[in-house]
Design an enzyme around this catalytic site. Structure first.
Site, PDB file in Angstrom:
ATOM      1  N   GLY A  15      11.151   4.752   0.849  1.00 28.12           N
ATOM      2  CA  GLY A  15      10.422   5.457  -0.349  1.00 28.12           C
ATOM      3  C   GLY A  15      10.146   6.274  -0.621  1.00 28.12           C
ATOM      4  O   GLY A  15      11.234   7.293   0.440  1.00 28.12           O
ATOM      5  N   ASP A  38      11.500  -1.588   5.883  1.00 29.09           N
ATOM      6  CA  ASP A  38      11.141  -1.778   4.406  1.00 29.09           C
ATOM      7  C   ASP A  38      11.872  -3.151   3.350  1.00 29.09           C
ATOM      8  O   ASP A  38      12.118  -4.089   4.421  1.00 29.09           O
ATOM      9  CB  ASP A  38      11.691  -0.955   3.466  1.00 29.09           C
ATOM     10  CG  ASP A  38      11.549  -0.862   2.321  1.00 29.09           C
ATOM     11  OD1 ASP A  38      10.712  -1.724   1.376  1.00 29.09           O
ATOM     12  OD2 ASP A  38      10.917   0.565   1.526  1.00 29.09           O
ATOM     13  N   TYR A 144      -5.129   1.218  -7.898  1.00 23.36           N
ATOM     14  CA  TYR A 144      -5.263   1.530  -6.767  1.00 23.36           C
ATOM     15  C   TYR A 144      -6.124   2.866  -5.947  1.00 23.36           C
ATOM     16  O   TYR A 144      -6.129   2.841  -4.583  1.00 23.36           O
ATOM     17  CB  TYR A 144      -3.656   2.542  -7.153  1.00 23.36           C
ATOM     18  CG  TYR A 144      -3.317   3.574  -6.568  1.00 23.36           C
ATOM     19  CD1 TYR A 144      -2.240   2.899  -5.445  1.00 23.36           C
ATOM     20  CD2 TYR A 144      -3.212   4.922  -6.979  1.00 23.36           C
ATOM     21  CE1 TYR A 144      -1.885   4.238  -4.345  1.00 23.36           C
ATOM     22  CE2 TYR A 144      -2.620   5.803  -6.049  1.00 23.36           C
ATOM     23  CZ  TYR A 144      -1.761   6.019  -4.936  1.00 23.36           C
ATOM     24  OH  TYR A 144      -1.527   6.800  -3.737  1.00 23.36           O
ATOM     25  N   LYS A 148      -7.879   2.712  -2.349  1.00 25.87           N
ATOM     26  CA  LYS A 148      -7.710   3.907  -0.777  1.00 25.87           C
ATOM     27  C   LYS A 148      -8.770   4.093  -1.189  1.00 25.87           C
ATOM     28  O   LYS A 148      -9.536   4.307   0.382  1.00 25.87           O
ATOM     29  CB  LYS A 148      -6.771   4.957  -2.260  1.00 25.87           C
ATOM     30  CG  LYS A 148      -5.497   4.540  -2.471  1.00 25.87           C
ATOM     31  CD  LYS A 148      -4.837   4.577  -0.662  1.00 25.87           C
ATOM     32  CE  LYS A 148      -2.695   4.946  -1.343  1.00 25.87           C
ATOM     33  NZ  LYS A 148      -1.810   4.541   0.234  1.00 25.87           N
TER      34      LYS A 148
END
Ligand code: NAD
Ligand code: AKB
Length: 318
Positions: A15, A38, A144, A148
């Site tokens: 990424g 990955d 998201y 987090k």
């Protein structure tokens, strides 16, 4: 900074952050000591050992850690804010379960140190938006951000209950030229450079005055390496540290690009990502990171824009 005994695994190495972090850690420790992993391989990792790994597969992860004698993990795999909203249940599953997998490895002492990034997305519409402090109201409105924030609490819990040496930064929007961004709300500030070089114009999916906290990727990689190498007693926050670089809006960055390309123009067509951006801080107060382990950014907006344009121009003409 001791660089002798680390054997590193980077999860999500393909990424935006992973490609640059793998390269930097390889310079420090030698490529053979930095294992990239990955879902699939890319030619970014010709010099590193590479393992195809789904971060949700705990057994495969364990086998890789044992096979390579891994001591340190940088766990970067996640769905980001915009893609997370498109697939909320999977975003929750990936972001949380993969974190438990690495936290458990650390708890069972298979690894000695773990890095896991959080984000400014932990803040929400009820958070004070200017100079947002480390400790404040946090009611994230994206899956998201919720993942987090929950992840931060779990990291601190694993540290307190199980003595897990986990370290974390709340990254702002990151801007680098070495790889394409992967589904975030701040990604306009990467795309704009590609379009400026190609077409001299850009249609922004955020409105002109939407200021957000941002940072050059080199600063973010340096912060990551600095927090991972700071003496344990300096890491007084085991949830995640506020981290600040620059704050700017689409209008600000366009004006800076125009200094290099006077014929550059920007237009605005906000989409669903506008609501996400509106819920985030405009600027961040990171005095704890500065005071505890000496953080200081190096890039301001003019330097960031110049660096992005010079390097992207080189990659496009190479
Ligand atoms: P990215 O989307 O560019 O990269 C994520 C990588 O994880 C991709 O290469 C993807 O293939 C891989 N991945 C996805 N699912 C996987 C799985 N199941 N198993 C293994 N790998 C998988 O994201 P990024 O921008 O490099 O962000 C990395 C981390 O940093 C994320 O946790 C993100 O939340 C955090 N972060 C990024 C930013 C930013 O601006 N880029 C800001 C704040 C926080
Ligand atoms: C995103 O926009 O989702 C990321 C982030 C700030 O976490 N760049």
């Amino acid at each position: 900074m001791s660089t002798e005994t680390e054997k590193i695994l980077i999860i999500g190495a393909g990424g935006q952050i992973g490609v640059e972090l793998t390269a930097k850690l390889s310079e420090m420790y030698g490529s053979s000591n930095v294992v990239a992993s990955d879902l699939k391989n890319t030619d970014a990792f010709n010099n590193n050992p590479f393992e195809t790994l789904d971060a949700l597969d705990k057994k495969a992860l364990f086998d890789i850690v044992r096979k390579h004698g891994i001591t340190h993990i940088y766990h970067l795999a996640a769905l980001l804010s915009a893609t997370g909203e498109q697939n909320p249940m999977f975003a929750w599953k990936l972001n949380m379960e993969s974190l438990f997998n690495v936290l458990d490895l650390a708890k069972e002492k298979h690894i000695s140190r773990l890095y896991w990034p959080s984000s400014i997305a932990v803040f929400g519409p009820t958070t004070p938006q200017e100079n947002t402090p480390q400790y404040t109201v946090m009611e994230p409105s994206t899956i998201y951000g919720i993942s987090k924030q929950a992840g931060e609490r779990w990291c601190e819990w694993y540290f307190k209950k199980h003595n897990v040496d986990v370290r974390s930064l709340r990254y702002p929007g990151l801007i680098g030229w070495k790889s394409a961004p992967g589904g975030g709300t701040t990604d306009y500030a990467v795309h704009i450079f590609h379009e400026a070089l190609k077409n001299r114009k850009y249609e922004s999916f955020l409105s002109e005055n939407t200021a957000l906290p941002m940072m050059h990727m080199e600063d973010a990689i340096r912060a990551t390496i600095e927090i991972m190498h700071a003496p344990a007693e300096q890491i007084k926050i085991r949830g995640s540290y506020n981290l600040s670089g620059i704050s700017f809006s689409p209008k600000d960055i366009a004006a800076e690009i125009k200094k290099h390309f006077p014929d550059f123009s920007i237009s605005y067509k906000p989409d669903f990502r506008q609501a996400i951006a509106d819920s985030w801080p405009k600027s961040i107060n990171d005095s704890e990171a500065r005071n505890h382990w000496g953080w200081k950014e190096q890039y301001n907006l003019p330097k960031l824009v110049e660096n992005m344009l010079i390097n992207l121009k080189k990659t496009k003409t190479a």
